[in-house]
Scaffold this motif. Structure first.
Motif, PDB file in Angstrom:
ATOM      1  N   SER A  40      -1.954 -33.416  -7.581  1.00  0.00           N
ATOM      2  CA  SER A  40      -0.517 -33.372  -7.871  1.00  0.00           C
ATOM      3  C   SER A  40      -0.271 -33.346  -9.373  1.00  0.00           C
ATOM      4  O   SER A  40       0.600 -32.608  -9.861  1.00  0.00           O
ATOM      5  CB  SER A  40       0.198 -34.574  -7.244  1.00  0.00           C
ATOM      6  OG  SER A  40       0.082 -34.556  -5.839  1.00  0.00           O
ATOM      7  N   LEU A  41      -1.033 -34.152 -10.110  1.00  0.00           N
ATOM      8  CA  LEU A  41      -0.893 -34.154 -11.562  1.00  0.00           C
ATOM      9  C   LEU A  41      -1.276 -32.807 -12.153  1.00  0.00           C
ATOM     10  O   LEU A  41      -0.571 -32.262 -13.010  1.00  0.00           O
ATOM     11  CB  LEU A  41      -1.744 -35.267 -12.175  1.00  0.00           C
ATOM     12  CG  LEU A  41      -1.761 -35.314 -13.708  1.00  0.00           C
ATOM     13  CD1 LEU A  41      -0.371 -35.568 -14.249  1.00  0.00           C
ATOM     14  CD2 LEU A  41      -2.732 -36.368 -14.214  1.00  0.00           C
ATOM     15  N   LEU A  42      -2.392 -32.250 -11.702  1.00  0.00           N
ATOM     16  CA  LEU A  42      -2.814 -30.946 -12.213  1.00  0.00           C
ATOM     17  C   LEU A  42      -1.780 -29.870 -11.901  1.00  0.00           C
ATOM     18  O   LEU A  42      -1.444 -29.037 -12.750  1.00  0.00           O
ATOM     19  CB  LEU A  42      -4.173 -30.571 -11.613  1.00  0.00           C
ATOM     20  CG  LEU A  42      -5.369 -31.418 -12.043  1.00  0.00           C
ATOM     21  CD1 LEU A  42      -6.622 -30.993 -11.279  1.00  0.00           C
ATOM     22  CD2 LEU A  42      -5.607 -31.307 -13.543  1.00  0.00           C
ATOM     23  N   ALA A  43      -1.267 -29.885 -10.677  1.00  0.00           N
ATOM     24  CA  ALA A  43      -0.267 -28.895 -10.282  1.00  0.00           C
ATOM     25  C   ALA A  43       1.011 -29.060 -11.100  1.00  0.00           C
ATOM     26  O   ALA A  43       1.623 -28.066 -11.519  1.00  0.00           O
ATOM     27  CB  ALA A  43       0.036 -29.017  -8.791  1.00  0.00           C
ATOM     28  N   PHE A  44       1.415 -30.306 -11.337  1.00  0.00           N
ATOM     29  CA  PHE A  44       2.616 -30.552 -12.139  1.00  0.00           C
ATOM     30  C   PHE A  44       2.439 -30.032 -13.559  1.00  0.00           C
ATOM     31  O   PHE A  44       3.353 -29.417 -14.126  1.00  0.00           O
ATOM     32  CB  PHE A  44       2.924 -32.049 -12.166  1.00  0.00           C
ATOM     33  CG  PHE A  44       4.142 -32.406 -12.974  1.00  0.00           C
ATOM     34  CD1 PHE A  44       5.406 -32.323 -12.413  1.00  0.00           C
ATOM     35  CD2 PHE A  44       4.019 -32.812 -14.294  1.00  0.00           C
ATOM     36  CE1 PHE A  44       6.541 -32.650 -13.160  1.00  0.00           C
ATOM     37  CE2 PHE A  44       5.131 -33.136 -15.049  1.00  0.00           C
ATOM     38  CZ  PHE A  44       6.398 -33.053 -14.482  1.00  0.00           C
ATOM     39  N   ILE A  45       1.269 -30.255 -14.137  1.00  0.00           N
ATOM     40  CA  ILE A  45       1.021 -29.787 -15.502  1.00  0.00           C
ATOM     41  C   ILE A  45       1.064 -28.264 -15.567  1.00  0.00           C
ATOM     42  O   ILE A  45       1.666 -27.676 -16.481  1.00  0.00           O
ATOM     43  CB  ILE A  45      -0.332 -30.321 -16.013  1.00  0.00           C
ATOM     44  CG1 ILE A  45      -0.250 -31.840 -16.221  1.00  0.00           C
ATOM     45  CG2 ILE A  45      -0.735 -29.629 -17.306  1.00  0.00           C
ATOM     46  CD1 ILE A  45      -1.565 -32.482 -16.576  1.00  0.00           C
ATOM     47  N   PHE A  46       0.440 -27.604 -14.588  1.00  0.00           N
ATOM     48  CA  PHE A  46       0.460 -26.142 -14.575  1.00  0.00           C
ATOM     49  C   PHE A  46       1.888 -25.619 -14.410  1.00  0.00           C
ATOM     50  O   PHE A  46       2.274 -24.634 -15.055  1.00  0.00           O
ATOM     51  CB  PHE A  46      -0.435 -25.601 -13.465  1.00  0.00           C
ATOM     52  CG  PHE A  46      -1.886 -25.566 -13.824  1.00  0.00           C
ATOM     53  CD1 PHE A  46      -2.338 -24.769 -14.861  1.00  0.00           C
ATOM     54  CD2 PHE A  46      -2.814 -26.316 -13.122  1.00  0.00           C
ATOM     55  CE1 PHE A  46      -3.676 -24.731 -15.201  1.00  0.00           C
ATOM     56  CE2 PHE A  46      -4.165 -26.290 -13.459  1.00  0.00           C
ATOM     57  CZ  PHE A  46      -4.600 -25.490 -14.506  1.00  0.00           C
ATOM     58  N   ALA A  47       2.670 -26.236 -13.539  1.00  0.00           N
ATOM     59  CA  ALA A  47       4.052 -25.798 -13.344  1.00  0.00           C
ATOM     60  C   ALA A  47       4.901 -26.084 -14.576  1.00  0.00           C
ATOM     61  O   ALA A  47       5.709 -25.249 -14.999  1.00  0.00           O
ATOM     62  CB  ALA A  47       4.648 -26.491 -12.114  1.00  0.00           C
ATOM     63  N   TRP A  48       4.719 -27.262 -15.161  1.00  0.00           N
ATOM     64  CA  TRP A  48       5.502 -27.653 -16.337  1.00  0.00           C
ATOM     65  C   TRP A  48       5.202 -26.741 -17.531  1.00  0.00           C
ATOM     66  O   TRP A  48       6.107 -26.392 -18.290  1.00  0.00           O
ATOM     67  CB  TRP A  48       5.177 -29.106 -16.686  1.00  0.00           C
ATOM     68  CG  TRP A  48       5.935 -29.647 -17.860  1.00  0.00           C
ATOM     69  CD1 TRP A  48       5.584 -29.575 -19.172  1.00  0.00           C
ATOM     70  CD2 TRP A  48       7.171 -30.372 -17.825  1.00  0.00           C
ATOM     71  NE1 TRP A  48       6.518 -30.192 -19.963  1.00  0.00           N
ATOM     72  CE2 TRP A  48       7.501 -30.689 -19.158  1.00  0.00           C
ATOM     73  CE3 TRP A  48       8.020 -30.775 -16.798  1.00  0.00           C
ATOM     74  CZ2 TRP A  48       8.654 -31.395 -19.490  1.00  0.00           C
ATOM     75  CZ3 TRP A  48       9.166 -31.475 -17.133  1.00  0.00           C
ATOM     76  CH2 TRP A  48       9.472 -31.779 -18.464  1.00  0.00           C
ATOM     77  N   ASN A  49       3.951 -26.353 -17.703  1.00  0.00           N
ATOM     78  CA  ASN A  49       3.543 -25.564 -18.867  1.00  0.00           C
ATOM     79  C   ASN A  49       3.746 -24.066 -18.692  1.00  0.00           C
ATOM     80  O   ASN A  49       3.515 -23.306 -19.639  1.00  0.00           O
ATOM     81  CB  ASN A  49       2.075 -25.821 -19.194  1.00  0.00           C
ATOM     82  CG  ASN A  49       1.840 -27.213 -19.733  1.00  0.00           C
ATOM     83  OD1 ASN A  49       2.761 -27.858 -20.246  1.00  0.00           O
ATOM     84  ND2 ASN A  49       0.615 -27.694 -19.632  1.00  0.00           N
ATOM     85  N   ASN A  50       4.155 -23.629 -17.503  1.00  0.00           N
ATOM     86  CA  ASN A  50       4.287 -22.192 -17.289  1.00  0.00           C
ATOM     87  C   ASN A  50       5.337 -21.600 -18.219  1.00  0.00           C
ATOM     88  O   ASN A  50       6.421 -22.165 -18.392  1.00  0.00           O
ATOM     89  CB  ASN A  50       4.646 -21.922 -15.831  1.00  0.00           C
ATOM     90  CG  ASN A  50       4.552 -20.448 -15.496  1.00  0.00           C
ATOM     91  OD1 ASN A  50       5.521 -19.708 -15.623  1.00  0.00           O
ATOM     92  ND2 ASN A  50       3.371 -20.012 -15.079  1.00  0.00           N
ATOM     93  N   PHE A  51       5.013 -20.451 -18.779  1.00  0.00           N
ATOM     94  CA  PHE A  51       5.893 -19.841 -19.775  1.00  0.00           C
ATOM     95  C   PHE A  51       6.430 -18.483 -19.340  1.00  0.00           C
ATOM     96  O   PHE A  51       7.608 -18.178 -19.527  1.00  0.00           O
ATOM     97  CB  PHE A  51       5.137 -19.690 -21.098  1.00  0.00           C
ATOM     98  CG  PHE A  51       5.944 -19.026 -22.186  1.00  0.00           C
ATOM     99  CD1 PHE A  51       6.903 -19.729 -22.878  1.00  0.00           C
ATOM    100  CD2 PHE A  51       5.725 -17.689 -22.516  1.00  0.00           C
ATOM    101  CE1 PHE A  51       7.658 -19.122 -23.873  1.00  0.00           C
ATOM    102  CE2 PHE A  51       6.462 -17.075 -23.506  1.00  0.00           C
ATOM    103  CZ  PHE A  51       7.440 -17.794 -24.195  1.00  0.00           C
TER     104      PHE A  51
END
Length: 276
Positions: A200-211
């Protein structure tokens, strides 16, 4: 003596690399603390100020950039994407781990390829579809498109966690009268809770950082911090101090989330391994 010199040289090289790797972060902090009138005239000698953070958070001079709204947008779409991906991905990962059929590995590889495919290959068709369907610059549109980022990651990683569980545990629950659905929710899921926290943390980071997706598929209402932070660079004179402050503020949610689930994260990252 020779071994000691080698060890000292290795430690020195490691320290130098550590400083080199962290220097961009330190430079961002320095930029965010610089007054606007000293932004280009000094390097390390200046009077620190929090004016950049006040401006970014809406408590200082109005720069016409609603960064707080972008921040809330990022929270909504990232949490929404992760939550929806978990709801779909956990049962899918469990099924992929427990039931193998001809072509199942090819199906999993195809799903994983969605995560590694360049976003620019699908952004133009998505832009056209979003304009036609009314999903452009909406929360629903952003949550849906971020599934391309989070769902393959969750399914692929969680499949390995479920594969590490002994099927006998679930079979014992079935013998006790549990249905397959109850065995999944009451037996399998609690046992892989550390893995769920980690993914969940990894997925959140990928979603949050998407540009790329927010850049093309939003304009103002659903724009996220990754694009919104660049708004301070517009105009005749780029405001690097505000951009640095905005970037540092945007780091806070993933960092707080990681600290909150740290106990599960350490167990989760070491509990399973991605299997081919």
């Amino acid at each position: 003596m020779k071994r000691r010199l080698i060890a000292i040289a290795a430690d020195g090289a490691l320290i130098l690399y550590f400083v080199f790797a962290l220097f961009p972060v330190a430079w961002m902090i320095i930029l965010s603390l610089k007054p606007a009138n000293e932004l280009f005239s000094t390097y390390f000698s200046f009077a620190p100020t929090l004016d950049s953070y006040r401006t970014v958070l809406g408590a200082g001079h109005d720069e016409g950039v609603p960064f707080l709204r972008f921040f809330v947008n990022s929270l909504v779409v990232s949490l929404g994407a992760v939550g929806l991906s978990l709801a779909i991905g956990l049962p899918a990962a469990y099924a992929a781990a427990r039931w193998r059929f001809r072509g199942s590995e090819n199906l999993m590889f195809t799903l994983l390829s969605f995560r590694f495919a360049p976003e620019l290959t699908v952004i133009i068709p998505l832009f056209v579809l979003y304009q036609k369907l009314g999903l452009f610059d909406t929360y629903v549109g952003m949550i849906w498109v971020l599934q391309l980022v989070t769902l393959p990651l969750i399914v692929w990683i969680m499949r390995s966690y479920f594969s590490d569980l002994s099927p006998e545990v679930e079979q014992a629950a079935l013998l006790d009268g549990y249905t397959r659905k109850q065995a999944f929710f009451k037996v399998a899921l609690p046992l892989v809770r550390p893995g769920i926290a980690a993914v969940s943390l990894l997925a959140f980071i990928f979603a949050w950082n998407n540009f790329v997706f927010p850049l093309i598929l939003t304009s103002s209402e659903a724009q996220t911090v990754t694009v919104g932070a660049l708004s301070f660079l517009g105009g005749d004179r780029p405001k690097y101090n505000l951009t640095a402050a905005a970037a540092l503020v945007s780091v806070v949610p993933p960092l707080l989330l990681a600290l909150t689930i740290q106990r599960y994260l350490v167990r989760g990252l070491s509990f399973g391994a991605v299997k081919s």
